[in-house]
Design an enzyme around this catalytic site. Structure first.
Site, PDB file in Angstrom:
ATOM      1  N   THR A  12      -3.465  -7.727   6.227  1.00 54.67           N
ATOM      2  CA  THR A  12      -2.286  -6.844   6.231  1.00 54.67           C
ATOM      3  C   THR A  12      -1.448  -7.034   7.489  1.00 54.67           C
ATOM      4  OG1 THR A  12      -1.629  -4.522   5.927  1.00 54.67           O
ATOM      5  CG2 THR A  12      -3.436  -4.915   7.431  1.00 54.67           C
TER       6      THR A  12
ATOM      7  N   ARG B  33      -0.967  -1.204  17.746  1.00 61.32           N
ATOM      8  CA  ARG B  33      -1.743  -0.431  16.760  1.00 61.32           C
ATOM      9  C   ARG B  33      -2.566  -1.360  15.859  1.00 61.32           C
ATOM     10  NH1 ARG B  33      -2.034  -0.051  10.795  1.00 61.32           N
ATOM     11  NH2 ARG B  33      -2.660   2.059  10.318  1.00 61.32           N
TER      12      ARG B  33
ATOM     13  N   SER C   3       4.139  -6.558   3.351  1.00 59.69           N
ATOM     14  CA  SER C   3       3.103  -5.811   4.070  1.00 59.69           C
ATOM     15  C   SER C   3       1.934  -6.712   4.455  1.00 59.69           C
ATOM     16  CB  SER C   3       2.608  -4.660   3.197  1.00 59.69           C
ATOM     17  OG  SER C   3       2.306  -5.148   1.921  1.00 59.69           O
TER      18      SER C   3
ATOM     19  N   THR D  42      -6.950   0.591   0.872  1.00 62.24           N
ATOM     20  CA  THR D  42      -5.548   0.432   1.244  1.00 62.24           C
ATOM     21  C   THR D  42      -4.989   1.830   1.479  1.00 62.24           C
ATOM     22  OG1 THR D  42      -3.371  -0.400   0.571  1.00 62.24           O
ATOM     23  CG2 THR D  42      -4.843   0.300  -1.195  1.00 62.24           C
ATOM     24  N   GLY D  43      -3.938   1.909   2.259  1.00 60.60           N
ATOM     25  CA  GLY D  43      -3.365   3.220   2.569  1.00 60.60           C
ATOM     26  C   GLY D  43      -3.466   3.522   4.051  1.00 60.60           C
TER      27      GLY D  43
ATOM     28  N   THR E 274      -1.586  -3.386   1.919  1.00 62.05           N
ATOM     29  CA  THR E 274      -2.671  -4.321   2.217  1.00 62.05           C
ATOM     30  C   THR E 274      -3.191  -5.017   0.963  1.00 62.05           C
ATOM     31  OG1 THR E 274      -3.360  -2.919   4.024  1.00 62.05           O
ATOM     32  CG2 THR E 274      -5.025  -4.411   3.132  1.00 62.05           C
TER      33      THR E 274
HETATM   34  N1  ASP Z   1      -4.436   0.145   5.435  1.00 60.81           N
HETATM   35  C1  ASP Z   1      -3.322  -0.501   6.067  1.00 60.81           C
HETATM   36  C2  ASP Z   1      -3.220  -0.068   7.498  1.00 60.81           C
HETATM   37  O1  ASP Z   1      -3.363   1.117   7.780  1.00 60.81           O
HETATM   38  C3  ASP Z   1      -2.010  -0.300   5.416  1.00 60.81           C
HETATM   39  C4  ASP Z   1      -1.972  -0.198   3.923  1.00 60.81           C
HETATM   40  O2  ASP Z   1      -2.879  -0.584   3.219  1.00 60.81           O
HETATM   41  O3  ASP Z   1      -0.973   0.300   3.415  1.00 60.81           O
HETATM   42  O4  ASP Z   1      -2.951  -0.882   8.331  1.00 60.81           O
END
Ligand code: ASP
Length: 318
Positions: free
Chosen positions: A198, A208, A80, A231-232, A180
Site C-alpha cells: 500500500t 506515518r 493507493s 484493509t482500512g 491496500t
Molecule cells: N490499511 C492501509 C493503511 O492504513 C490503508 C487502506 O487499506 O486503506 O495504511
C-alpha cells in the site's frame, strides 16, 4: 500473602492447563488440489489473474501472492498502491508492504520511497536477511543493493490530486482513497501465503506507517489454521492486532466470516458501536473455506477458484 516458589510453579502449571485445552481448537483437514486466491478490492481481480497464472505453473503460494500484489503496484491507476499512489502531506509517495509464507517466515518494508515493487523488497528481506523489517532510507538502500531500480512514483495525476488537497487540507480517511491490496493464496499442496502492499493513508503525516507492513496487523499466515489480511484504517487494525486475531479466532473454531466479524466487533465496541471509519478483513481457513467482513458501507473482495475470478460485495456490520 507470601507464596513459596514451589507453590507458585504448581499454580502456574495448573493455570496453563486450561488455556492449552481452550486453544487446542479444531482439527482442520487441509484443502488440497483446489487452489484459491482471495484479494482485496477491485484491483484484486487483475492481481488474482496474475497469481493464478503463477499457480498454474505449479509454483508456490508465496510466488503467486507476490506476483498478484505486483500488479496494482505497477498500475498508476491504483492510487493507493505503489506507482501512482497518493503521497503524504509533503508530496512524498511512501510505501508499506509485507509477505508471509507457509513456513511462518516473514519480511516487510515500511516508509520506503522511490521503489516500484515494495512487496518484492519485502520478500528479499524475508529470504536474504536475518531480519523481518526494514524501514525508510535503510530499506531503500537495501533495495538498491538488491538491484531494484529507483524511480519517481508520483504521477502527474496523483501530484494534481495532492495539490488540490493542499489548498483545502481536509483530513481524509483511508476509505476515501481505496485501498491496500492484500493477496491471500492457497496453492495446490494446500499451503498458504500472503502479501500486502500500500501507499497507505493519503496525505498522511510524513513518516506515518500503517498496518500493512506489520506482521499480525495487516497480514498473518499460520499454515496449520489459515491466513487473514486487512484493509482500512491501519491505526485501528494495529491496535487490535487484527489479522493475527482473525487467525486465532479460526483456531478456536470460529468460521472464517465469524472470525472477521468478531475481530471487527472489538473495534466497533471501542468506538461505542459507531466508528466513522472502515476496516475490512479477508480470511482463508486451511480447509479452503473463506470469509470476509467490514465495519460499514460496503467492501469488495476478488476470489479466484475453479478457474473463475469474480468480485463479491460485503455489506457493513453496522
Ligand atoms: N490499511 C492501509 C493503511 O492504513 C490503508 C487502506 O487499506 O486503506 O495504511
Amino acid at each position: 500473602m507470601g507464596m513459596k516458589r514451589r507453590d507458585f510453579l504448581k499454580t502456574s502449571a495448573v493455570g496453563l492447563a486450561a488455556p492449552s485445552a481452550l486453544f487446542s481448537g479444531v482439527t482442520i483437514e487441509p484443502n488440497m488440489n483446489d487452489p484459491l486466491i482471495l484479494s482485496t478490492w477491485e484491483h484484486g481481480l487483475p492481481a488474482n489473474d496474475a497469481a493464478w497464472a503463477v499457480l498454474q505453473k505449479g509454483r508456490s503460494a508465496m510466488d503467486a501472492a507476490e506476483a498478484g500484489a505486483r500488479v496494482p503496484e505497477a498500475d498508476p491507476k491504483s492510487t493507493s498502491v505503489g506507482f501512482g499512489g497518493l503521497p503524504d502531506e509533503l508530496g512524498n509517495v511512501t510505501l508499506d508492504a509485507c509477505v508471509m509464507d507457509s513456513t511462518g517466515n516473514a519480511g516487510s518494508v515500511a516508509f520506503l520511497q522511490n521503489i516500484k515493487h515494495p512487496v518484492s523488497v519485502a520478500r528479499k528481506v524475508m529470504e536474504d536477511t536475518k531480519h523481518v523489517m526494514l524501514v525508510g532510507e535503510g530499506a531503500r538502500q537495501f533495495a538498491l543493493a538488491q538491484g531494484f531500480e529507483e524511480m519517481n512514483l508520483l504521477t502527474d495525476e496523483s501530484k494534481a490530486a495532492w495539490e488540490k488537497w493542499k489548498k483545502k487540507r481536509r483530513e481524509m480517511t483511508p476509505h476515501e482513497t481505496h485501498d491496500t491490496i492484500s493477496v491471500l493464496v492457497q496453492d495446490k499442496k494446500g499451503d498458504l501465503a500472503g502479501a500486502c502492499t500500500t501507499s497507505g493513508w493519503a496525505y498522511k503525516l510524513h513518516g506515518r506507517v500503517g498496518d500493512s507492513p506489520i506482521i499480525g496487523a495487516g497480514l498473518f499466515v499460520d499454515n496449520e489454521i489459515g491466513c487473514a489480511a486487512a484493509t482500512g484504517l491501519g491505526e485501528e487494525v494495529i491496535k487490535t492486532t487484527g489479522s493475527f486475531l482473525v487467525v486465532e479466532l479460526m483456531r478456536q473454531g470460529y468460521e472464517p466470516t465469524a472470525a472477521c466479524e468478531e475481530a471487527l466487533n472489538r473495534v466497533i465496541k471501542k468506538h461505542k458501536g459507531n466508528p466513522d471509519f472502515q476496516i475490512a478483513y479477508i480470511a482463508i481457513r486451511k480447509d479452503g473455506e473463506i470469509g470476509s467482513a467490514c465495519i460499514k458501507w460496503t467492501f469488495e473482495y476478488a476470489l479466484a477458484r475453479d478457474g473463475v475470478n469474480k468480485l463479491y460485495k460485503v455489506k457493513g456490520m453496522i
